[in-house]
Design a protein around this motif. Structure first.
Motif, mmCIF file in Angstrom:
data_model
loop_
_atom_site.group_PDB
_atom_site.id
_atom_site.type_symbol
_atom_site.label_atom_id
_atom_site.label_comp_id
_atom_site.label_asym_id
_atom_site.label_seq_id
_atom_site.Cartn_x
_atom_site.Cartn_y
_atom_site.Cartn_z
ATOM 1 N N PRO A 171 0.445 -1.163 -0.479
ATOM 2 C CA PRO A 171 0.127 -0.134 -0.071
ATOM 3 C C PRO A 171 0.840 1.495 -0.047
ATOM 4 N N GLU A 172 2.371 1.063 0.790
ATOM 5 C CA GLU A 172 2.772 2.367 0.243
ATOM 6 C C GLU A 172 3.523 2.683 -0.875
ATOM 7 N N SER A 173 3.828 1.533 -1.526
ATOM 8 C CA SER A 173 3.742 2.251 -2.666
ATOM 9 C C SER A 173 4.199 3.168 -4.099
ATOM 10 N N ALA A 174 4.264 3.833 -4.834
ATOM 11 C CA ALA A 174 3.788 4.276 -5.520
ATOM 12 C C ALA A 174 4.551 4.519 -6.863
ATOM 13 N N PRO A 175 3.574 4.685 -8.332
ATOM 14 C CA PRO A 175 3.867 4.673 -9.160
ATOM 15 C C PRO A 175 4.705 6.359 -9.457
ATOM 16 N N ARG A 176 5.686 6.132 -10.181
ATOM 17 C CA ARG A 176 6.727 7.019 -10.574
ATOM 18 C C ARG A 176 6.207 7.967 -12.438
ATOM 19 N N PRO A 177 5.188 9.235 -11.412
ATOM 20 C CA PRO A 177 4.784 9.930 -13.041
ATOM 21 C C PRO A 177 5.759 9.948 -14.039
ATOM 22 N N PRO A 178 5.347 10.470 -15.266
ATOM 23 C CA PRO A 178 3.871 9.639 -15.648
ATOM 24 C C PRO A 178 3.543 8.786 -15.557
ATOM 25 N N ALA A 179 3.782 7.479 -15.457
ATOM 26 C CA ALA A 179 2.790 6.501 -15.394
ATOM 27 C C ALA A 179 1.711 6.072 -13.827
ATOM 28 N N GLY A 180 1.078 5.829 -13.685
ATOM 29 C CA GLY A 180 0.288 5.079 -13.650
ATOM 30 C C GLY A 180 -0.395 3.438 -12.342
ATOM 31 N N SER A 181 -1.029 3.298 -11.843
ATOM 32 C CA SER A 181 -0.768 2.594 -11.381
ATOM 33 C C SER A 181 -2.153 2.373 -10.494
ATOM 34 N N LEU A 205 -2.345 -0.441 -8.446
ATOM 35 C CA LEU A 205 -1.666 -2.202 -7.915
ATOM 36 C C LEU A 205 -1.456 -1.503 -6.426
ATOM 37 N N PRO A 206 -1.149 -0.473 -6.259
ATOM 38 C CA PRO A 206 -0.517 0.396 -4.938
ATOM 39 C C PRO A 206 -2.033 -0.567 -3.898
ATOM 40 N N ALA A 239 -3.095 -3.859 -3.575
ATOM 41 C CA ALA A 239 -2.623 -4.195 -2.386
ATOM 42 C C ALA A 239 -3.178 -4.087 -0.724
ATOM 43 N N ALA A 240 -3.612 -2.965 -0.927
ATOM 44 C CA ALA A 240 -4.609 -2.097 0.590
ATOM 45 C C ALA A 240 -5.726 -3.094 0.321
ATOM 46 N N GLY A 241 -6.942 -3.940 -0.218
ATOM 47 C CA GLY A 241 -7.837 -3.611 -0.343
ATOM 48 C C GLY A 241 -8.028 -5.354 -1.033
ATOM 49 N N LEU A 242 -6.989 -6.005 -1.087
ATOM 50 C CA LEU A 242 -7.216 -6.852 -1.407
ATOM 51 C C LEU A 242 -6.239 -8.331 -0.446
#
Length: 372
Positions: free
Chosen positions: A70-80, A82-83, A86-89
């Motif tokens: 949940p603490e992961s994040a995509p580097r802009p300009p990418a989006g995702s 998945l983080p 990861a918190a919801g599943l």
């Protein structure tokens, strides 16, 4: 010890994989789900899949394998998404990086098996394009699934391939798949959807939403955004089928061709030869087209002054859509066909839930008109 599963087709398949795992093994059984960060342009404006270097905050689980938290994040300009997934599943999510082809993916699968203490792999695909032969006129995204099959064969771990909701991704027709699938392993039920139900309040996966709807007993014609024709939820739509890896490879020529691939570019070329197209090239063309149409940015609320409210626009759109015989629609279809930004979509969802509760058949929306 964790069970090792692979979501064959991307972010939406990770949701279905978590649901299938819970249905087969129980929601509390520890599991690692490997998945691509390969999401629709509506989520990630950068064509193609993301790799670990496109994220911050991932955790190492081997020399090449990274876990998404949940603490992961995509580097802009990418989006995702998945983080947030990861918190919801409940299962842990691991990132598949296809840039070194099936050979690189096989190393990641082996690392994941060592991390989990797993001696076998369960692959899950929603819809069934993992069994495409490459000639289907409606085929759109065969590459990720084929790479997974090729990599599992190279990793040489006992592997089962599960197809959930045949035809729900609108790529290989249900009628073509059922003769290949045999008897169902299990029919998903309403109870099986509970571990993932909250995810569809925000995730745009359409095939996953249709699988959940089918498991909850919804039957009828459903309209999705990226499909040449509506999907009909019927008797087989909630079923999960199991095949051997060998049988899946026998059906899928692209997977066989990718056995020794060492780069994503090489895999793209194989897709062009066998299927007649590269889905990544299509994404590049679509991203360029969207950039020209929007000037590089989405239309926001500031550009909507003087327009009807989201509820008024929906009512007009609903009448025309229902006349085409469509009984249910996905949230994503509503959002994209009405060009709603997130604030407008939330406003419309709240309106529909309160003004006409019969419309909300989670995770779909039932079309209700004066004509019935």
């Amino acid at each position: 010890m964790k069970r090792l599963l692979i979501a064959a087709g991307g972010g939406g398949d990770a949701i279905a994989t978590a649901m299938v795992h819970a249905a087969l093994h129980g929601p509390d059984e520890p599991a690692l789900v490997l998945t691509y960060a390969w999401e629709r342009l509506v989520v990630d404006p950068v064509p193609g899949p993301r790799r670990p270097s496109d994220f911050t905050g991932t955790l190492p689980a081997g020399p090449t394998l990274r876990l998404v938290t949940p603490e992961s994040a995509p580097r802009p300009p990418a989006g995702s998404l998945l983080p947030r997934l990861a918190a919801g599943l409940r299962p842990t999510l691991g990132l598949l990086d296809p840039y070194d082809g099936a050979v690189g993916l096989a190393h990641q699968i082996a690392e994941a098996a060592a991390y989990c203490g797993a001696t076998r792999v369960d692959v899950v695909d929603v819809g069934g394009d993992i069994l495409a032969d490459g000639t289907e006129p409606t085929l759109r995204s065969p590459l990720g699934d084929a790479l997974v099959l090729a990599a599992c064969a190279r990793a040489a771990l006992p592997t089962a391939v599960h197809v959930a909701g045949p035809g729900l991704d609108s790529e290989v027709p249900e009628a073509a798949l059922l003769p290949l699938l045999g008897d169902p392993l299990r029919a998903l039920t309403h109870a099986d959807t509970l571990p993932v139900q909250a995810v569809f309040d925000w995730h745009p996966s359409e095939a996953g939403a249709l699988l959940v709807a089918a498991a909850r007993g919804i039957r009828g014609v459903c309209g999705t955004r990226d499909a040449p024709r509506p999907v009909t939820l019927g008797a087989a739509s909630a079923n999960v089928y199991r095949l051997t890896l060998e049988r899946a490879l026998e059906i899928n020529p692209l997977a066989r061709a990718l056995a020794g691939s060492t780069s994503l570019a090489e895999a793209e070329r194989a897709s062009e030869q066998i299927c007649g197209f590269s889905e990544i090239a299509r994404e590049r063309a679509r991203a360029a087209r969207l950039g020209r149409e929007t000037g590089g940015s989405a239309v926001g609320r500031a550009g909507r002054s003087g327009q009807p409210s989201p509820a008024e626009r929906f009512a007009r759109w609903e009448r025309g859509t229902a006349r085409r015989g469509i009984a249910y629609v996905t949230t994503r279809r509503i959002a994209e066909e009405l060009a709603l930004d997130p604030v407008e979509l939330a406003e419309l969802r709240d309106h529909l839930r309160t003004a006409s509760p019969l419309r909300h058949t989670p995770p779909l929306w039932r079309l209700v008109t004066a004509e019935g």
